[in-house]
Design a protein around this motif. Structure first.
Motif, mmCIF file in Angstrom:
data_model
loop_
_atom_site.group_PDB
_atom_site.id
_atom_site.type_symbol
_atom_site.label_atom_id
_atom_site.label_comp_id
_atom_site.label_asym_id
_atom_site.label_seq_id
_atom_site.Cartn_x
_atom_site.Cartn_y
_atom_site.Cartn_z
ATOM 1 N N ARG A 8 -1.803 1.079 -12.046
ATOM 2 C CA ARG A 8 -0.376 1.358 -11.985
ATOM 3 C C ARG A 8 0.455 0.093 -11.757
ATOM 4 O O ARG A 8 1.293 0.023 -10.871
ATOM 5 C CB ARG A 8 -0.077 2.393 -10.894
ATOM 6 N N ASN A 9 0.239 -0.910 -12.611
ATOM 7 C CA ASN A 9 1.061 -2.115 -12.555
ATOM 8 C C ASN A 9 2.341 -1.825 -13.328
ATOM 9 O O ASN A 9 2.488 -2.214 -14.470
ATOM 10 C CB ASN A 9 0.324 -3.293 -13.187
ATOM 11 N N THR A 10 3.266 -1.130 -12.710
ATOM 12 C CA THR A 10 4.352 -0.525 -13.460
ATOM 13 C C THR A 10 5.736 -1.040 -13.139
ATOM 14 O O THR A 10 6.689 -0.646 -13.779
ATOM 15 C CB THR A 10 4.352 0.995 -13.224
ATOM 16 N N LEU A 11 5.871 -1.898 -12.143
ATOM 17 C CA LEU A 11 7.204 -2.353 -11.761
ATOM 18 C C LEU A 11 7.303 -3.857 -11.872
ATOM 19 O O LEU A 11 6.437 -4.579 -11.394
ATOM 20 C CB LEU A 11 7.528 -1.939 -10.318
ATOM 21 N N THR A 12 8.346 -4.339 -12.507
ATOM 22 C CA THR A 12 8.586 -5.768 -12.498
ATOM 23 C C THR A 12 9.148 -6.158 -11.147
ATOM 24 O O THR A 12 9.824 -5.380 -10.485
ATOM 25 C CB THR A 12 9.592 -6.171 -13.591
ATOM 26 N N SER A 13 8.844 -7.364 -10.713
ATOM 27 C CA SER A 13 9.230 -7.810 -9.379
ATOM 28 C C SER A 13 10.738 -7.775 -9.193
ATOM 29 O O SER A 13 11.494 -8.299 -9.998
ATOM 30 C CB SER A 13 8.722 -9.232 -9.150
ATOM 31 N N ARG B 238 5.382 -5.205 9.454
ATOM 32 C CA ARG B 238 6.677 -4.661 9.027
ATOM 33 C C ARG B 238 7.154 -5.347 7.749
ATOM 34 O O ARG B 238 7.727 -4.700 6.868
ATOM 35 C CB ARG B 238 7.715 -4.823 10.139
ATOM 36 N N GLN B 239 6.923 -6.654 7.627
ATOM 37 C CA GLN B 239 7.302 -7.360 6.408
ATOM 38 C C GLN B 239 6.527 -6.842 5.200
ATOM 39 O O GLN B 239 7.070 -6.741 4.101
ATOM 40 C CB GLN B 239 7.061 -8.864 6.580
ATOM 41 N N ILE B 240 5.259 -6.519 5.398
ATOM 42 C CA ILE B 240 4.465 -5.942 4.307
ATOM 43 C C ILE B 240 5.041 -4.590 3.903
ATOM 44 O O ILE B 240 5.126 -4.261 2.716
ATOM 45 C CB ILE B 240 2.993 -5.797 4.732
ATOM 46 N N LEU C 41 7.287 -1.084 -0.088
ATOM 47 C CA LEU C 41 8.428 -0.327 -0.598
ATOM 48 C C LEU C 41 8.652 -0.606 -2.083
ATOM 49 O O LEU C 41 8.966 0.304 -2.858
ATOM 50 C CB LEU C 41 9.687 -0.664 0.193
ATOM 51 N N GLU C 42 8.483 -1.851 -2.496
ATOM 52 C CA GLU C 42 8.789 -2.211 -3.871
ATOM 53 C C GLU C 42 7.760 -1.693 -4.866
ATOM 54 O O GLU C 42 8.119 -1.138 -5.906
ATOM 55 C CB GLU C 42 8.891 -3.737 -4.007
ATOM 56 N N TYR C 43 6.476 -1.862 -4.553
ATOM 57 C CA TYR C 43 5.441 -1.560 -5.536
ATOM 58 C C TYR C 43 4.764 -0.207 -5.343
ATOM 59 O O TYR C 43 4.050 0.247 -6.225
ATOM 60 C CB TYR C 43 4.372 -2.654 -5.518
ATOM 61 N N VAL C 44 4.963 0.412 -4.185
ATOM 62 C CA VAL C 44 4.298 1.696 -3.917
ATOM 63 C C VAL C 44 5.323 2.816 -3.783
ATOM 64 O O VAL C 44 5.328 3.762 -4.571
ATOM 65 C CB VAL C 44 3.420 1.605 -2.655
ATOM 66 N N TYR D 155 -0.050 -5.417 -8.333
ATOM 67 C CA TYR D 155 1.051 -6.234 -7.846
ATOM 68 C C TYR D 155 1.154 -6.167 -6.323
ATOM 69 O O TYR D 155 1.465 -7.151 -5.669
ATOM 70 C CB TYR D 155 2.370 -5.788 -8.464
ATOM 71 N N PHE D 156 0.930 -4.983 -5.765
ATOM 72 C CA PHE D 156 0.979 -4.848 -4.313
ATOM 73 C C PHE D 156 -0.122 -5.678 -3.668
ATOM 74 O O PHE D 156 0.127 -6.422 -2.713
ATOM 75 C CB PHE D 156 0.835 -3.379 -3.911
#
Length: 234
Positions: A81-86, A188-190, A196-199, A218-219
């Motif tokens: 699921r490499n589905t989101l661009t950074s 918390r940074q993770i 939040l971004e990739y999952v 990506y995660f």
């Protein structure tokens, strides 16, 4: 003998100047299942999990052995699921693996370093023990100190465990050397960054599917880059 630390608020203290050793990272969902595992400086690796003991895509390093006679099971993960661009949130592709596909280095089982031995414990048993310790200590802190107290870490002579829990019930647990100060801010940074971004924001990942771990390359790459690029990483 170990120490337990309980705080009513998150302490943002400064880190010591000397380097610290981070051993491993576990992420558990609200169903108490380990959905992600990553290690960096373990001197004793767990044995692979038994078949059916862990969810697919938790980690190639501890994936249960597969039958050689079934080529379809040799794929690293069923769907990374490499589905989101950074930083964009745009769905770009669904990278479905097949038996002939080539996995990235982070998704492949890493070779065992020279001098690294096994713990003699299967990974599925290890994650149960880690979660059980956290669950028991959280309950003990609440019963002894009240609901306003929060269990965040404990330390033994061999390691220190750090805990960050989200409102949705996800538990981020990191093991480090016993002399390390609080790493809750790292966990918390993770969470607020790569997780939040990739999952969470990935529309193709079902957070409560109970079928897969965090199968997003990506995660994993982002977490690895974040830890290795930190000032406290030796």
């Amino acid at each position: 003998m170990f120490e337990i630390f309980a705080f009513t608020h998150v302490h943002n203290g400064s880190l010591p100047k000397s380097s610290m050793t981070i051993y491993s990272l576990y992420i558990y969902d609200r169903h108490c299942a380990c959905v992600y595992y990553h290690d960096w400086h373990r001197t004793r690796r767990p044995k692979p999990a038994v078949e059916g003991g862990i969810l697919p895509a938790v980690s190639q390093a501890v994936l249960a052995p597969v039958a050689e006679s079934n080529p379809s099971t040799l794929a690293p993960y069923s769907s990374p699921r490499n589905t989101l661009t950074s930083a964009s949130g745009v769905v770009v592709a669904v990278n479905e693996f097949n038996a002939q596909s080539t996995a990235s280095p982070l998704l492949q089982a890493p070779p065992s370093p020279v001098g690294v031995s096994s713990t003699g414990l299967a990974f599925d048993e290890e994650v149960k023990l880690v979660y059980g310790v956290v669950f028991s200590l959280r309950n003990m802190v609440k019963k002894l100190s009240g609901r306003d107290e929060q269990f965040v870490s404990y330390r033994t002579s061999a390691y220190k465990l750090h805990l960050f829990e989200t409102l949705s019930g996800y538990k981020f647990i990191m093991l480090s050397d016993p002399g390390t100060e609080s790493l809750r801010f790292v966990l918390r940074q993770i969470y607020v960054g790569p997780f939040l971004e990739y999952v969470v924001r990935n529309p193709l990942i079902n957070m409560d599917s109970k079928e897969y771990g965090v199968d997003n390359e990506y995660f994993r790459a982002s977490v690895d880059r974040m830890i290795r690029g930190s000032s406290f990483f030796p």
